[in-house]
Design a protein around this motif. Structure first.
Motif, mmCIF file in Angstrom:
data_model
loop_
_atom_site.group_PDB
_atom_site.id
_atom_site.type_symbol
_atom_site.label_atom_id
_atom_site.label_comp_id
_atom_site.label_asym_id
_atom_site.label_seq_id
_atom_site.Cartn_x
_atom_site.Cartn_y
_atom_site.Cartn_z
ATOM 1 N N GLY A 48 6.986 -1.360 -8.239
ATOM 2 C CA GLY A 48 7.943 -2.113 -8.311
ATOM 3 C C GLY A 48 7.737 -3.362 -7.599
ATOM 4 N N THR A 49 8.716 -4.543 -7.985
ATOM 5 C CA THR A 49 8.404 -5.829 -7.461
ATOM 6 C C THR A 49 9.411 -6.115 -6.203
ATOM 7 N N GLY A 50 8.905 -6.408 -4.930
ATOM 8 C CA GLY A 50 9.732 -6.876 -3.940
ATOM 9 C C GLY A 50 9.708 -8.140 -3.521
ATOM 10 N N LEU A 51 10.846 -8.659 -2.917
ATOM 11 C CA LEU A 51 10.829 -9.988 -2.247
ATOM 12 C C LEU A 51 11.165 -9.689 -0.890
ATOM 13 N N GLY A 52 10.490 -10.724 -0.018
ATOM 14 C CA GLY A 52 10.827 -10.279 1.630
ATOM 15 C C GLY A 52 10.122 -11.469 2.159
ATOM 16 N N LYS A 53 10.132 -11.090 3.722
ATOM 17 C CA LYS A 53 9.571 -11.967 4.485
ATOM 18 C C LYS A 53 8.411 -11.180 5.499
ATOM 19 N N VAL A 54 7.550 -11.797 5.725
ATOM 20 C CA VAL A 54 6.219 -11.311 6.594
ATOM 21 C C VAL A 54 6.661 -11.267 7.960
ATOM 22 N N GLU A 55 6.647 -9.821 8.451
ATOM 23 C CA GLU A 55 6.999 -10.026 10.003
ATOM 24 C C GLU A 55 5.872 -9.495 10.799
ATOM 25 N N GLY A 56 4.715 -9.298 10.068
ATOM 26 C CA GLY A 56 3.602 -9.067 11.068
ATOM 27 C C GLY A 56 2.276 -8.255 10.477
ATOM 28 N N PHE A 57 1.387 -8.356 10.985
ATOM 29 C CA PHE A 57 0.126 -7.691 10.307
ATOM 30 C C PHE A 57 -0.484 -6.758 11.393
ATOM 31 N N ASP A 58 -1.356 -5.847 10.854
ATOM 32 C CA ASP A 58 -2.310 -4.933 11.916
ATOM 33 C C ASP A 58 -3.686 -5.190 11.069
ATOM 34 N N THR A 59 -4.424 -6.033 11.646
ATOM 35 C CA THR A 59 -5.674 -6.183 10.992
ATOM 36 C C THR A 59 -6.817 -5.094 11.261
ATOM 37 N N THR A 60 -6.542 -4.164 11.934
ATOM 38 C CA THR A 60 -7.538 -3.286 12.337
ATOM 39 C C THR A 60 -6.838 -2.039 11.313
ATOM 40 N N LEU A 61 -5.772 -1.782 11.064
ATOM 41 C CA LEU A 61 -5.239 -0.752 10.102
ATOM 42 C C LEU A 61 -5.081 -1.207 8.521
ATOM 43 N N HIS A 62 -5.057 -2.882 8.571
ATOM 44 C CA HIS A 62 -4.872 -3.298 7.009
ATOM 45 C C HIS A 62 -3.638 -2.952 6.719
ATOM 46 N N THR A 63 -2.659 -3.393 7.657
ATOM 47 C CA THR A 63 -1.152 -3.105 7.229
ATOM 48 C C THR A 63 -0.464 -4.560 7.377
ATOM 49 N N ILE A 64 0.722 -4.613 6.710
ATOM 50 C CA ILE A 64 1.583 -5.542 6.761
ATOM 51 C C ILE A 64 2.804 -5.266 6.868
ATOM 52 N N THR A 83 0.577 -0.286 4.031
ATOM 53 C CA THR A 83 -0.853 -0.332 3.838
ATOM 54 C C THR A 83 -1.425 -1.315 2.717
ATOM 55 N N LEU A 84 -2.217 -2.164 2.852
ATOM 56 C CA LEU A 84 -2.613 -3.264 1.772
ATOM 57 C C LEU A 84 -3.711 -2.510 1.082
ATOM 58 N N ALA A 85 -3.570 -2.506 -0.092
ATOM 59 C CA ALA A 85 -4.586 -2.286 -1.115
ATOM 60 C C ALA A 85 -6.057 -2.684 -0.614
ATOM 61 N N ARG A 86 -5.994 -3.908 -0.419
ATOM 62 C CA ARG A 86 -7.407 -4.545 0.004
ATOM 63 C C ARG A 86 -7.013 -5.597 1.425
ATOM 64 N N PRO A 87 -7.622 -5.546 2.280
ATOM 65 C CA PRO A 87 -7.563 -6.330 3.369
ATOM 66 C C PRO A 87 -7.276 -7.599 3.220
ATOM 67 N N GLU A 88 -8.163 -8.300 2.344
ATOM 68 C CA GLU A 88 -7.999 -9.694 2.136
ATOM 69 C C GLU A 88 -6.939 -10.032 1.577
ATOM 70 N N LEU A 89 -5.851 -9.372 1.112
ATOM 71 C CA LEU A 89 -4.480 -9.712 0.657
ATOM 72 C C LEU A 89 -3.761 -10.458 1.595
ATOM 73 N N ALA A 90 -3.969 -9.912 2.907
ATOM 74 C CA ALA A 90 -3.194 -10.915 4.001
ATOM 75 C C ALA A 90 -3.845 -12.238 4.116
ATOM 76 N N HIS A 91 -4.939 -12.575 3.700
ATOM 77 C CA HIS A 91 -5.453 -13.925 3.900
ATOM 78 C C HIS A 91 -4.428 -14.940 3.468
ATOM 79 N N GLY A 92 -4.258 -16.106 4.340
ATOM 80 C CA GLY A 92 -3.226 -17.078 4.107
ATOM 81 C C GLY A 92 -2.019 -16.777 4.324
ATOM 82 N N LEU A 93 -1.583 -15.630 4.612
ATOM 83 C CA LEU A 93 -0.182 -15.410 5.246
ATOM 84 C C LEU A 93 -0.042 -15.470 6.518
ATOM 85 N N VAL A 94 1.168 -15.971 6.959
ATOM 86 C CA VAL A 94 1.501 -15.551 8.283
ATOM 87 C C VAL A 94 2.957 -15.371 8.508
#
Ligand SMILES: [Cu+2]
Length: 121
Positions: A48-64, A83-94
């Motif tokens: 499904g498609t979600g809309l939301g706001k980024v609250e944080g990351f875990d760069t070790t576990l590759h989660t958002i 869990t992110l399917a690929r770690p690089e999905l978080a690139h460019g997001l804050v």
């Protein structure tokens, strides 16, 4: 009379062999046969498609962590770490970015963000 008894014994022996073979096969297929074809086909991946706001990351576990709206049939509105399917999905997001993302449930209770994009306002 003698022939009758011999036939009975042969039948009994054949029955015992058959039973032994059946129980042996059953034990093998349930415990060690990893190539067994499932009788029920695997359910398609829920998505499904979600809309939301980024609250944080875990760069070790590759989660958002996303605070998102209701994603019908998959996840109600909440703040949750995925869990992110690929770690690089978080690139460019804050943190604080508004995003649109794809949430997949490949197995019951397992959630993966397979795509995410920043929404520009
Ligand atoms: Cu949730």
């Amino acid at each position: 009379m003698w022939r009758m008894n011999k036939l009975t014994i042969l039948l009994a022996a054949a029955t015992l062999l058959t039973l032994a073979a059946c129980s042996k096969n059953t034990g093998q297929s349930s415990a060690t046969d990893s190539t067994a074809v499932p009788t029920v086909p695997a359910a398609p991946v829920k998505q499904g498609t979600g809309l939301g706001k980024v609250e944080g990351f875990d760069t070790t576990l590759h989660t958002i962590t996303l605070n998102h709206n209701d994603i019908p049939g998959i996840m109600e509105a909440m703040s949750m770490e995925y869990t992110l399917a690929r770690p690089e999905l978080a690139h460019g997001l804050v943190a604080g970015d508004s995003v649109k993302f794809t949430l997949q449930e490949p197995a019951t209770g397992t959630f993966i963000v397979s795509a995410i994009e920043k929404l520009h306002k």
